[in-house]
Write a protein that holds these residues in place. Sequence first.
Motif, PDB file in Angstrom:
ATOM      1  N   LEU A 142       8.500  21.337  -2.311  1.00 15.22           N
ATOM      2  CA  LEU A 142       7.509  21.489  -1.259  1.00 15.22           C
ATOM      3  C   LEU A 142       6.091  21.395  -1.808  1.00 15.22           C
ATOM      4  N   LEU A 143       5.888  21.874  -3.029  1.00 16.06           N
ATOM      5  CA  LEU A 143       4.574  21.776  -3.662  1.00 16.06           C
ATOM      6  C   LEU A 143       4.373  20.401  -4.287  1.00 16.06           C
ATOM      7  N   ASP A 144       5.395  19.906  -4.971  1.00 14.44           N
ATOM      8  CA  ASP A 144       5.263  18.631  -5.681  1.00 14.44           C
ATOM      9  C   ASP A 144       5.061  17.454  -4.732  1.00 14.44           C
ATOM     10  N   SER A 145       5.485  17.599  -3.483  1.00 10.86           N
ATOM     11  CA  SER A 145       5.393  16.483  -2.537  1.00 10.86           C
ATOM     12  C   SER A 145       4.198  16.579  -1.601  1.00 10.86           C
ATOM     13  N   ALA A 146       3.468  17.697  -1.636  1.00 12.36           N
ATOM     14  CA  ALA A 146       2.425  17.866  -0.619  1.00 12.36           C
ATOM     15  C   ALA A 146       1.110  18.423  -1.143  1.00 12.36           C
ATOM     16  N   TYR A 147       0.992  18.664  -2.441  1.00 10.53           N
ATOM     17  CA  TYR A 147      -0.223  19.279  -2.966  1.00 10.53           C
ATOM     18  C   TYR A 147      -0.912  18.350  -3.962  1.00 10.53           C
ATOM     19  N   ALA A 148      -2.248  18.410  -3.949  1.00  8.34           N
ATOM     20  CA  ALA A 148      -3.070  17.680  -4.914  1.00  8.34           C
ATOM     21  C   ALA A 148      -4.300  18.530  -5.206  1.00  8.34           C
ATOM     22  N   PHE A 149      -4.775  18.482  -6.449  1.00 10.02           N
ATOM     23  CA  PHE A 149      -5.933  19.263  -6.866  1.00 10.02           C
ATOM     24  C   PHE A 149      -7.111  18.338  -7.122  1.00 10.02           C
ATOM     25  N   VAL A 150      -8.262  18.705  -6.584  1.00 11.13           N
ATOM     26  CA  VAL A 150      -9.500  17.961  -6.789  1.00 11.13           C
ATOM     27  C   VAL A 150     -10.604  18.974  -7.097  1.00 11.13           C
ATOM     28  N   ASP A 151     -11.801  18.451  -7.391  1.00 13.58           N
ATOM     29  CA  ASP A 151     -12.927  19.366  -7.587  1.00 13.58           C
ATOM     30  C   ASP A 151     -13.436  19.834  -6.227  1.00 13.58           C
ATOM     31  N   LEU A 152     -14.120  20.965  -6.220  1.00 13.13           N
ATOM     32  CA  LEU A 152     -14.564  21.584  -4.979  1.00 13.13           C
ATOM     33  C   LEU A 152     -15.510  20.676  -4.193  1.00 13.13           C
ATOM     34  N   PRO A 201       0.829  -1.214   0.000  1.00 17.25           N
ATOM     35  CA  PRO A 201       0.000   0.000   0.000  1.00 17.25           C
ATOM     36  C   PRO A 201       0.860   1.259   0.000  1.00 17.25           C
ATOM     37  N   GLY A 202       0.251   2.378  -0.429  1.00 15.74           N
ATOM     38  CA  GLY A 202       0.918   3.682  -0.397  1.00 15.74           C
ATOM     39  C   GLY A 202       0.148   4.619   0.516  1.00 15.74           C
ATOM     40  N   VAL A 203       0.880   5.338   1.372  1.00 17.75           N
ATOM     41  CA  VAL A 203       0.241   6.234   2.340  1.00 17.75           C
ATOM     42  C   VAL A 203       1.053   7.520   2.430  1.00 17.75           C
ATOM     43  N   ASP A 204       0.353   8.683   2.420  1.00 11.30           N
ATOM     44  CA  ASP A 204       1.038   9.962   2.580  1.00 11.30           C
ATOM     45  C   ASP A 204       0.010  11.036   2.909  1.00 11.30           C
ATOM     46  N   PHE A 205       0.457  12.092   3.575  1.00 18.69           N
ATOM     47  CA  PHE A 205      -0.411  13.237   3.861  1.00 18.69           C
ATOM     48  C   PHE A 205      -0.285  14.240   2.719  1.00 18.69           C
ATOM     49  N   ALA A 206      -1.362  14.985   2.466  1.00 19.25           N
ATOM     50  CA  ALA A 206      -1.348  15.975   1.397  1.00 19.25           C
ATOM     51  C   ALA A 206      -2.347  17.075   1.701  1.00 19.25           C
ATOM     52  N   THR A 207      -2.136  18.214   1.069  1.00 14.82           N
ATOM     53  CA  THR A 207      -3.105  19.308   1.085  1.00 14.82           C
ATOM     54  C   THR A 207      -3.967  19.187  -0.159  1.00 14.82           C
ATOM     55  N   LEU A 208      -5.244  18.936   0.035  1.00 15.10           N
ATOM     56  CA  LEU A 208      -6.171  18.832  -1.088  1.00 15.10           C
ATOM     57  C   LEU A 208      -6.760  20.209  -1.367  1.00 15.10           C
ATOM     58  N   VAL A 209      -6.547  20.706  -2.571  1.00 17.20           N
ATOM     59  CA  VAL A 209      -7.083  22.004  -2.980  1.00 17.20           C
ATOM     60  C   VAL A 209      -8.261  21.741  -3.914  1.00 17.20           C
ATOM     61  N   GLY A 210      -9.447  22.061  -3.439  1.00 21.35           N
ATOM     62  CA  GLY A 210     -10.638  21.876  -4.253  1.00 21.35           C
ATOM     63  C   GLY A 210     -10.969  23.134  -5.028  1.00 21.35           C
ATOM     64  N   LEU A 211     -11.086  23.017  -6.336  1.00 19.82           N
ATOM     65  CA  LEU A 211     -11.342  24.168  -7.193  1.00 19.82           C
ATOM     66  C   LEU A 211     -12.725  24.056  -7.828  1.00 19.82           C
ATOM     67  N   GLY A 212     -13.420  25.199  -7.859  1.00 21.70           N
ATOM     68  CA  GLY A 212     -14.725  25.253  -8.497  1.00 21.70           C
ATOM     69  C   GLY A 212     -14.605  25.616  -9.965  1.00 21.70           C
ATOM     70  N   GLU A 213     -15.675  26.129 -10.515  1.00 25.39           N
ATOM     71  CA  GLU A 213     -15.718  26.472 -11.936  1.00 25.39           C
ATOM     72  C   GLU A 213     -14.626  27.493 -12.282  1.00 25.39           C
ATOM     73  N   GLY A 214     -13.894  27.222 -13.344  1.00 22.95           N
ATOM     74  CA  GLY A 214     -12.811  28.106 -13.774  1.00 22.95           C
ATOM     75  C   GLY A 214     -11.473  27.784 -13.146  1.00 22.95           C
ATOM     76  N   GLY A 215     -11.409  26.714 -12.350  1.00 24.73           N
ATOM     77  CA  GLY A 215     -10.171  26.391 -11.648  1.00 24.73           C
ATOM     78  C   GLY A 215      -9.022  26.026 -12.566  1.00 24.73           C
ATOM     79  N   GLU A 216      -9.336  25.402 -13.725  1.00 25.10           N
ATOM     80  CA  GLU A 216      -8.262  24.996 -14.649  1.00 25.10           C
ATOM     81  C   GLU A 216      -7.492  26.202 -15.188  1.00 25.10           C
ATOM     82  N   ARG A 217      -8.166  27.343 -15.307  1.00 19.66           N
ATOM     83  CA  ARG A 217      -7.523  28.551 -15.850  1.00 19.66           C
ATOM     84  C   ARG A 217      -6.569  29.200 -14.859  1.00 19.66           C
ATOM     85  N   LEU A 218      -6.684  28.825 -13.592  1.00 24.23           N
ATOM     86  CA  LEU A 218      -5.781  29.394 -12.589  1.00 24.23           C
ATOM     87  C   LEU A 218      -4.349  28.924 -12.784  1.00 24.23           C
ATOM     88  N   TYR A 219      -4.181  27.685 -13.252  1.00 22.32           N
ATOM     89  CA  TYR A 219      -2.856  27.071 -13.371  1.00 22.32           C
ATOM     90  C   TYR A 219      -2.707  26.481 -14.776  1.00 22.32           C
TER      91      TYR A 219
END
Length: 371
Positions: free
Chosen positions: A171-181, A99-117
């Motif tokens: 620091l971002l590549d190891s701890a951030y993930a993007f999901v829907d809001l 199994p794989g286990v790790d902590f992360a910051t989940l950033v939920g983005l609403g409509e228009g989130g893809e244009r932010l990045y």
Amino acid sequence: MRFALFLALAHLRRRPFQTALALLGVGVGVAVLLAALSLTNGFVSGLVRATLKAYPHLVLFRLTEELPPLPPHPEVEAFAPFAATKALLTRPAEGARGPGVDFATLVGLGEGGERLYPELGLRLEPGGVYLGSALQQSLGAFLGEKLYAMSATQERVELKVLGSFRTGNYLLDSAYAFVDLEAVERLSGLKAQGYQVRLKDPWRAKEVGAELAGTRFFPQAWQDTQRTLLEQLALQKRVLGILIFLIVAVAALGVANLLVLKVVEKTPEIALLRAMGASRLTVGLVFALEGAFLGFGGVLLGNLLGYLLCLYLALRPVDLPGELYFLTHLPVEMRLADFLLVSGASFLATFLSALLPLWRAFRVQPGVVLR
């Protein structure tokens, strides 16, 4: 003035080899300092660009019960409602893989989130997740696999890996993930906390945040959240500049040494000029002009060498090991302000070094020397 200028040029031409060495010493010091500052500028800019690939330029936290609409602003390129939470990501064991286990910051983005990045190429879907490259490697998750996110309240949400992103900032590549809001809302019960905003000019984030906030939002610019990093990089640049400026200081001492030898060598001539009616000011002006010529010529030579060195490093950049640094090569960013500051400081240091021989020339007593 013309007489002093004539003597100063004659003295410099009489010993061309020594004059050339003094000019070269100042020039090399200035060139190395300019190249080091330009490389530091490139490193800082590269780090900031890497960070802002997956970090909002501006965050507006709502101060009201409901999320109010964002007022229009000419600097705003894109915006989206968001909510963020910490979660434990797990990948179930499968076959021979553990199994794989790790902590992360989940950033939920609403409509228009893809244009932010736009550089990340996000295509968010309900129940999908984009992982940082280092986080993906830690979890051992492949495209299309199922993950489970668990919150502090023991809520669990199933997520499908839609892809990964790499900013170059570990620091971002190891701890951030993007999901829907909606995924963050189901996981933590949080509603949209505010807006993440992308600006045309990220360095105006504080100014734009103050204009957009009013009484409905609390603004947080990226310079505030990344202040420690920016201060460390600014301190690094200052310390590096001071250390390398010592090269210029050593070259300035070489100029002082050359002018002191000239004063010793020309002591009988100085006494004769004084006896013929030349004032102390005229004699001192000769050596002041020599110091000014050496300083100005060395600074011009250093600017030319520094510019050519920076161009060479820009065309043939120094490679860096990708596993140790977020950049694969060392970028160069020349700034006019650095050239002006280094030129002014180097000229001043060289000119001040001429004060010692000038003082010795002032103290020559014609009667004692010609006796």
